[in-house]
Motif scaffolding. Structure first.
Motif, short mmCIF file in Angstrom:
data_model
loop_
_atom_site.label_atom_id
_atom_site.label_comp_id
_atom_site.label_asym_id
_atom_site.label_seq_id
_atom_site.Cartn_x
_atom_site.Cartn_y
_atom_site.Cartn_z
N ARG A 17 46.92 43.88 47.66
CA ARG A 17 46.91 43.71 46.19
C ARG A 17 46.36 42.34 45.80
O ARG A 17 45.62 42.21 44.82
CB ARG A 17 48.31 43.90 45.63
CG ARG A 17 48.79 45.35 45.62
CD ARG A 17 50.03 45.51 44.74
NE ARG A 17 51.15 44.72 45.26
CZ ARG A 17 52.05 45.20 46.13
NH1 ARG A 17 51.94 46.44 46.58
NH2 ARG A 17 53.03 44.43 46.56
N SER A 18 46.71 41.32 46.57
CA SER A 18 46.22 39.96 46.28
C SER A 18 44.71 39.88 46.43
O SER A 18 44.01 39.30 45.59
CB SER A 18 46.89 38.95 47.22
OG SER A 18 48.28 38.90 46.99
N LEU A 19 44.20 40.47 47.51
CA LEU A 19 42.75 40.45 47.74
C LEU A 19 42.01 41.25 46.68
O LEU A 19 40.94 40.85 46.22
CB LEU A 19 42.43 41.00 49.14
CG LEU A 19 42.82 40.12 50.32
CD1 LEU A 19 42.59 40.86 51.63
CD2 LEU A 19 42.02 38.82 50.30
N LEU A 20 42.58 42.39 46.30
CA LEU A 20 41.96 43.22 45.28
C LEU A 20 41.92 42.47 43.95
O LEU A 20 40.89 42.44 43.27
CB LEU A 20 42.74 44.53 45.11
CG LEU A 20 42.21 45.50 44.04
CD1 LEU A 20 40.78 45.91 44.36
CD2 LEU A 20 43.11 46.72 43.94
N SER A 23 39.38 39.71 44.10
CA SER A 23 38.03 40.27 44.04
C SER A 23 37.64 40.60 42.60
O SER A 23 36.51 40.29 42.16
CB SER A 23 37.95 41.52 44.91
OG SER A 23 36.66 42.09 44.84
N ILE A 24 38.55 41.20 41.86
CA ILE A 24 38.28 41.54 40.45
C ILE A 24 38.06 40.27 39.64
O ILE A 24 37.11 40.19 38.84
CB ILE A 24 39.45 42.36 39.87
CG1 ILE A 24 39.52 43.74 40.54
CG2 ILE A 24 39.31 42.50 38.36
CD1 ILE A 24 40.76 44.53 40.19
N ASP A 25 38.89 39.26 39.87
CA ASP A 25 38.76 37.99 39.13
C ASP A 25 37.46 37.28 39.49
O ASP A 25 36.79 36.70 38.62
CB ASP A 25 39.95 37.08 39.42
CG ASP A 25 41.24 37.61 38.83
OD1 ASP A 25 41.17 38.36 37.83
OD2 ASP A 25 42.33 37.26 39.34
N ALA A 26 37.10 37.32 40.76
CA ALA A 26 35.88 36.66 41.20
C ALA A 26 34.65 37.33 40.59
O ALA A 26 33.70 36.65 40.16
CB ALA A 26 35.78 36.69 42.73
#
Length: 218
Positions: A17-20, A23-26
């Protein structure tokens, strides 16, 4: 074995969830500034995320114009950008004061805006900055004041007024904290307040005929 695997599965799910989310924020940030999505998502360099968020907070839309293109924020406003920057800051552990100070600095130094437009765009920034008046006072002197032209009287007046507000707020905090202040320190604080108040008043009242006068040289 199932009970023992549960914590590990929960940890993997949290990591996913953190990586997802990163990724969305980036991908969102990449619409507004050049950046390395992979480096932001990896989060191995904390300062990279901080730098990206502060750079985003410092970006300003042209005054009185609507942004265009797919990279525009849906709200189409500087306030929406600040709110998004603060949301990202909370997610990635960037101090709120740094975001607000970065935003305020960009506004104060944006010569495309008239001084009254700058004040209006500041919104709640000034109130938030006054929560840490001593830190803000030092920041304004270091990062803003040297870069404002002495002949830009309205903008300089705004900076002087903010410095005065910070000075008075700091004195109020000292008094509330019960800290002892010597008569000499109190007198010096009064002199500093008087100087700042005078500078702000002069900047606000100068006639147009004195438009080229460099207040910093007085």
């Amino acid at each position: 074995g199932g009970a023992g695997e549960a914590p590990a599965l929960a940890a993997h799910a949290h990591r996913y969830r953190s990586l997802l989310g990163a990724s969305i924020d980036a991908e969102f940030l990449k619409q507004h500034l050049p950046m390395d999505v992979g480096q932001f998502v990896a989060g191995q360099e904390e300062n990279y995320r901080r730098s990206a968020i502060l750079t985003f907070a410092s970006k300003l839309d042209p005054p009185e114009e609507e942004p265009d293109g797919p990279a525009a924020l849906s709200a189409g406003s500087d306030q929406a950008r600040l709110e998004k920057a603060l949301e990202l800051a909370e997610t990635y552990g960037v101090p709120r004061w740094e975001v607000v100070a970065t935003r305020a600095t960009a506004l104060l130094m944006d010569t495309r805006r008239k001084a009254d437009q700058c004040q209006a765009a500041m919104g709640s920034c000034e109130r938030e900055l006054l929560a840490e008046p001593e830190r803000t006072f030092k920041h304004l002197l270091r990062a803003v004041y040297p870069h404002v032209a002495g002949s830009d009287h309205p903008r300089l007046g705004h900076v002087y007024a903010m410095l005065l507000d910070c000075h008075l707020a700091h004195r109020k905090q000292q008094a509330a904290g019960g800290g002892k202040v010597s008569e000499e320190e109190a007198a010096e604080a009064e002199r500093k307040a008087a100087r700042l108040r005078k500078c702000a008043d002069i900047a606000a009242k100068l006639p147009r005929m004195a438009a080229r006068l460099d207040l910093k040289r007085l």
